[in-house]
Design a protein around this motif. Structure first.
Motif, mmCIF file in Angstrom:
data_model
loop_
_atom_site.group_PDB
_atom_site.id
_atom_site.type_symbol
_atom_site.label_atom_id
_atom_site.label_comp_id
_atom_site.label_asym_id
_atom_site.label_seq_id
_atom_site.Cartn_x
_atom_site.Cartn_y
_atom_site.Cartn_z
ATOM 1 N N PHE B 167 -36.604 -9.700 3.489
ATOM 2 C CA PHE B 167 -36.138 -8.726 4.583
ATOM 3 C C PHE B 167 -34.583 -8.634 4.884
ATOM 4 O O PHE B 167 -34.132 -7.543 5.233
ATOM 5 N N ASN B 168 -34.101 -9.815 5.159
ATOM 6 C CA ASN B 168 -32.666 -9.895 5.316
ATOM 7 C C ASN B 168 -31.976 -8.986 4.295
ATOM 8 O O ASN B 168 -30.931 -8.459 4.578
ATOM 9 N N LEU B 169 -32.309 -9.183 2.913
ATOM 10 C CA LEU B 169 -31.677 -8.627 1.756
ATOM 11 C C LEU B 169 -31.842 -7.067 2.188
ATOM 12 O O LEU B 169 -30.951 -6.271 2.004
ATOM 13 N N LEU B 170 -33.046 -6.631 2.551
ATOM 14 C CA LEU B 170 -33.472 -5.194 2.718
ATOM 15 C C LEU B 170 -32.541 -4.695 4.061
ATOM 16 O O LEU B 170 -31.817 -3.529 3.876
ATOM 17 N N LYS B 171 -32.602 -5.258 5.099
ATOM 18 C CA LYS B 171 -31.831 -5.101 6.295
ATOM 19 C C LYS B 171 -30.378 -4.976 6.103
ATOM 20 O O LYS B 171 -29.699 -4.000 6.482
ATOM 21 N N ASP B 172 -29.697 -5.702 5.227
ATOM 22 C CA ASP B 172 -28.421 -5.624 4.940
ATOM 23 C C ASP B 172 -27.846 -4.921 3.801
ATOM 24 O O ASP B 172 -26.789 -4.787 3.477
ATOM 25 N N THR B 173 -28.749 -4.289 3.092
ATOM 26 C CA THR B 173 -28.659 -3.241 2.204
ATOM 27 C C THR B 173 -27.736 -2.066 2.585
ATOM 28 O O THR B 173 -28.132 -1.642 3.384
ATOM 29 N N LYS B 174 -26.664 -1.894 1.892
ATOM 30 C CA LYS B 174 -25.753 -0.750 2.262
ATOM 31 C C LYS B 174 -26.253 0.466 1.853
ATOM 32 O O LYS B 174 -27.073 0.612 1.268
ATOM 33 N N ASN B 175 -25.492 1.482 2.389
ATOM 34 C CA ASN B 175 -25.911 2.853 1.857
ATOM 35 C C ASN B 175 -27.346 3.433 2.145
ATOM 36 O O ASN B 175 -27.961 3.654 1.341
ATOM 37 N N TRP B 176 -27.404 3.463 3.612
ATOM 38 C CA TRP B 176 -28.792 4.031 3.785
ATOM 39 C C TRP B 176 -28.531 5.539 3.640
ATOM 40 O O TRP B 176 -27.234 6.071 3.920
ATOM 41 N N GLY B 177 -29.658 6.344 3.218
ATOM 42 C CA GLY B 177 -29.683 7.722 2.953
ATOM 43 C C GLY B 177 -30.643 8.175 4.295
ATOM 44 O O GLY B 177 -31.715 7.770 4.370
#
Lengths: 415, 424
Positions: B167-177
């Protein structure tokens, strides 16, 4: 403003037209009121075979051209056969609405069925049966137990038929069934489109109005009043056990929302009672849920569970019993009831994203539930639903005739 | 708005509901191989509990007149919020609060693992699904995200701390669209979104990207024996080009004629319409950001298996060498150009299309580029790209009666035999 127009042609074809000015596309459904439950038992599968043959061309359209012409316009088409109906449906940019209306009218009256096409399509239907049923170790026994569950009722036959009954179907049978049951009086058109209604009406009259084809109205299907057996057991060649309990209720509109709400509460939603039970389950229940089935012949309400094979067969039954006696009363208070009503109303409204979804919901109102008025009244009816009606339906449900089916996995043993 | 956030707006008049989609470029490709299936399990555990709220979240969404959905694909996670017209800001805040401050509980994890195992057990009874699992395992191998299959063991490996890590990786993943289809005018709804978003911090972190993979392309076959089958399941794979490649569009158009176009495709016409030997043998062109392949699958009658394989092989050779005809090209072009009217009719489908382009780093005006490129395609363009494809189909998987399969398989290339459940 969304409006539904209804009209009937002199030849008996009924048309429901929903003008949806917000869209660029049209969604057309052609419902023939004939399904597998109205076939002769030894020719089980003929309705489905005819559904296939409807794509094999007419005097005007070559074989395979039907789908190609629609796809070329960016549209799509398909069909399905159930126990009570056959439905053909197409999505198409609105400027091509006349094209598909013309094509549907054409195949209602001019289907070009040759022996060669018939034989080839019979083979295709057999391959579909093998792929979807015969070579599927969970589906195959489920189909086989239909006879035990429904007995002499025509719902004991699967719309797909089986190898033997498909083999029984002769070329002449297909011609006779096509002539007898595929005519305007036995058909309902449901259209959602951005085309002006009067313009569309003229097009429908132009293409369907001159169809003089007359045939029979299929005999009504007997009501689904009770199962043939109360308990059915069968072995399956997989390492899991499937259990179900199906209740038989009469067809009544007043059951529709209470049963849907009970479904959401007991086994439909992620936070439903049975899904929570799985969290706390000491035994090996992998999945559990409920499923309501509404048809013109009756209503079925199904509990199901999937276990690791070594499971006490009545473990799940105890759970169902406990639901009736304690759990539902415990959980379904006024607050929870209002939450579930809100969820049901919003799910309905928010599912109408696009013409196809609107059309499918409208068809459900008309074809399965008998009136287009549901389309406009459902939200209000959900709002007006009383908790007492749900408990009354629950009382009805638990007293209803039922059938338990146990499909024992290959490692099954009693513990 | 911010450099790391893109919002697409679409207007609809009915129903009075906002449809919001958030895409995050992290999906199944980045899962730890020994915990394959974790993203699916994670998605089942999100939006259930949050440290910001005392009660479970679902009834709070109900009260806001909203519901949500979360789905995971190979490359991305897609969160969908549906909310009644009047309640947008409240529901969107609730969604983000629930996302950024989740609480994972052992009980829920256990239940979602059970569900995942149940789903897998059901899938494993379907010969077509198992055949497909074998295909990817055969082509890419067990150390590749596409080749490593989810198994009961990998699901059982998932622990609460893994869920938190993932989840931490998901949360911190950049570039939401973000895509919003709304019955409310653009400025108003975009302001609502940006106002709410400002309350949360989106960090810039690198995300996992699957690299193109070098494969041994000498033709080979995996045989999966299964007794009692009345059909043979055929599954084959031909490497192609990723979505960002200039060759993607011409091949997508051409593949429609070969296998992807249903009754307009050559394979279905031969094996279903002419021979009556199958319900369907259909192709799909799966193109990710850095990897692309054609996959063709279906079940054919035992007696016609050999003929069906020969037809597929010959049709492929002919298609690769001779290309397609002018009228076939026109038909495929018309299909793709006109199909956008249908796609745009459903806000969620249109949103998915735009957001997929976004996570694959395609240009902002990709829709226009795509339309223009399709309109201008000619047979010479197709001829050029066909030359880049393999001459022979390199990977086949056949599942069914070994006696029927073996002699045919041996004529196609090197063979190996694997047990039905040996998909790890």
């Amino acid at each position: 403003m969304i409006k539904i127009n209804f009209f009937e042609l002199k030849n008996g074809l009924k048309i429901y037209y929903l003008f949806n000015p917000n869209s660029l596309i049209s969604f057309l459904q052609v419902w023939y009121h004939f399904g597998s439950a109205q076939e002769e038992a030894e020719k089980n599968g003929i309705a489905h075979l005819i559904e296939h043959i409807f794509f094999k061309g007419t005097e005007e359209i070559e074989e395979t051209e039907y789908s190609r012409l629609i796809q070329r316009e960016g549209g799509s088409c398909n069909a399905f056969t159930s126990e009570e109906k056959i439905c053909f449906y197409e999505t198409i940019p609105t400027e091509k609405l006349e094209m598909i209306i013309k094509m549907e009218a054409d195949r209602m009256k001019n289907l070009k069925i040759t022996e060669e096409k018939f034989e080839k399509e019979k083979k295709v239907v057999m391959e579909e049966f093998k792929e979807r049923i015969q070579n599927q170790p969970i589906v195959k026994p489920l189909m086989e137990v239909r006879k035990d569950v429904f007995g002499d009722h025509p719902f004991s036959r699967d719309p797909a038929g089986n190898i033997e009954t498909i083999n029984n179907i002769k070329f002449e049978d297909v011609i006779n069934y096509y002539e007898n049951y595929f005519h305007p009086k036995n058909c309902t058109l449901i259209i959602v489109s951005s085309k002006d209604f009067e313009e569309a009406k003229e097009i429908i009259e132009k293409h369907f109005g001159n169809i003089e084809k007359k045939g029979k109205i299929p005999l009504p299907i007997p009501p689904l009043s009770k199962p043939a057996k109360e308990y059915v057991e069968k072995k399956i060649p997989i390492k899991a056990t499937v259990f179900s309990k199906t209740y038989f209720l009469p067809k009544k509109e007043e059951f529709f929302f209470p049963l849907n709400l009970l479904h959401n509460l007991i086994g439909g939603d992620e936070d439903s009672i049975l899904k929570r039970e799985i969290q706390e389950e000491k035994f090996y229940v992998l999945q559990a849920g409920t499923f309501p089935f509404f048809s013109n012949s009756g209503t079925l309400f199904l509990f199901f569970s999937l276990h690791l094979p070594f499971i006490k067969k009545y473990n799940f039954l105890k759970k169902i019993d406990d639901l009736y006696k304690n759990k539902i009363k415990e959980i379904l208070n006024d607050k929870k009831f209002e939450e579930l009503k809100g969820r049901m109303a919003f799910s309905l409204l928010s599912s109408l994203n696009g013409s196809e979804k609107i059309g499918l919901y409208l068809a459900d109102c008309i074809i399965s539930r008998g009136s287009p008025d549901h389309f406009f009244n459902d939200l209000k009816n959900i709002e007006n639903l009383k908790i007492e009606e749900v408990f009354k339906t629950l009382e009805f449900l638990k007293e209803a005739p039922s059938c338990e089916v146990l499909l024992k996995g290959s490692l099954w043993k009693k513990i | 708005m911010e450099e790391n956030l893109k919002i697409y707006y679409h207007n609809h008049l009915f129903p009075p509901v906002h449809y919001l989609q958030i895409v995050i470029p992290k999906g199944e490709f980045s899962e730890p191989l020994e915990k394959k299936g974790i993203m699916e399990v994670l998605s089942e555990n999100l939006f259930i509990y949050s440290s910001k709220y005392k009660e479970e979240l679902k009834p709070i969404f109900d009260r806001e007149g909203a519901n949500f959905d979360i789905s995971v694909s190979e490359e991305a996670t897609l969160i969908t919020l549906k909310v009644i017209k009047e309640n947008f800001e409240g529901a969107f805040s609730l969604l983000l609060d629930s996302f950024f401050f989740p609480e994972f509980k052992e009980k829920k994890l256990k239940s979602s693992k059970k569900q995942a195992i149940g789903n897998l057990k059901i899938s494993l009874t379907d010969p077509q699904i198992v055949s497909e699992m074998h295909l990817f395992n055969f082509v890419f191998g067990k150390n590749h995200p596409l080749g490593k299959n989810q198994t009961i063991k990998t699901i059982k490996n998932i622990k609460l701390k893994d869920l938190n890590n993932e989840f931490n990786l998901l949360k911190d993943t950049k570039n939401w669209g973000i895509f919003i289809s709304s019955p409310v005018e653009k400025e108003k709804i975009i302001n609502s979104i940006t106002d709410v978003m400002k309350r949360y911090e989106l960090k810039n972190m690198n995300f996992f990207e699957l690299k193109d993979t070098k494969l041994d392309l000498k033709p080979k076959v995996r045989i999966v024996p299964k007794k009692g089958m009345t059909q043979v399941s055929i599954n084959l794979l031909i490497p192609s080009f990723p979505r960002v490649s200039p060759d993607y569009i011409p091949l997508k158009i051409s593949f429609y004629t070969f296998s992807e176009g249903g009754f307009s495709s050559r394979i279905l016409k031969e094996i279903r319409v002419e021979m009556g030997s199958t319900y369907g043998v259909l192709g799909s062109y799966n193109a990710f950001k850095n990897i692309g392949y054609f996959q063709i699958s279906g079940m054919v009658k035992n007696n016609d298996f050999q003929k069906a394989v020969e037809i597929i092989k010959d049709l492929y050779k002919d298609w690769r060498k001779e290309g397609i005809k002018e009228d076939e090209l026109e038909e495929a072009k018309q299909f793709y150009l006109n199909s956008f009217k249908t796609i745009k009719d459903d806000p969620l489908e249109w949103g998915s299309f735009l957001l997929k382009n976004y996570i694959q780093d395609l240009p902002e005006n990709y829709y226009d580029v795509l339309i223009e490129r399709i309109k201008n395609l000619n047979l010479e363009d197709l001829e050029e790209v066909h030359k880049k494809l393999e001459e022979e189909i390199p990977f086949w998987v056949f599942l069914g009666d070994e006696k029927i399969i073996k002699p045919i398989a041996e004529m196609l290339g090197e063979t190996e035999v694997k047990n039905y459940f040996d998909i790890e």
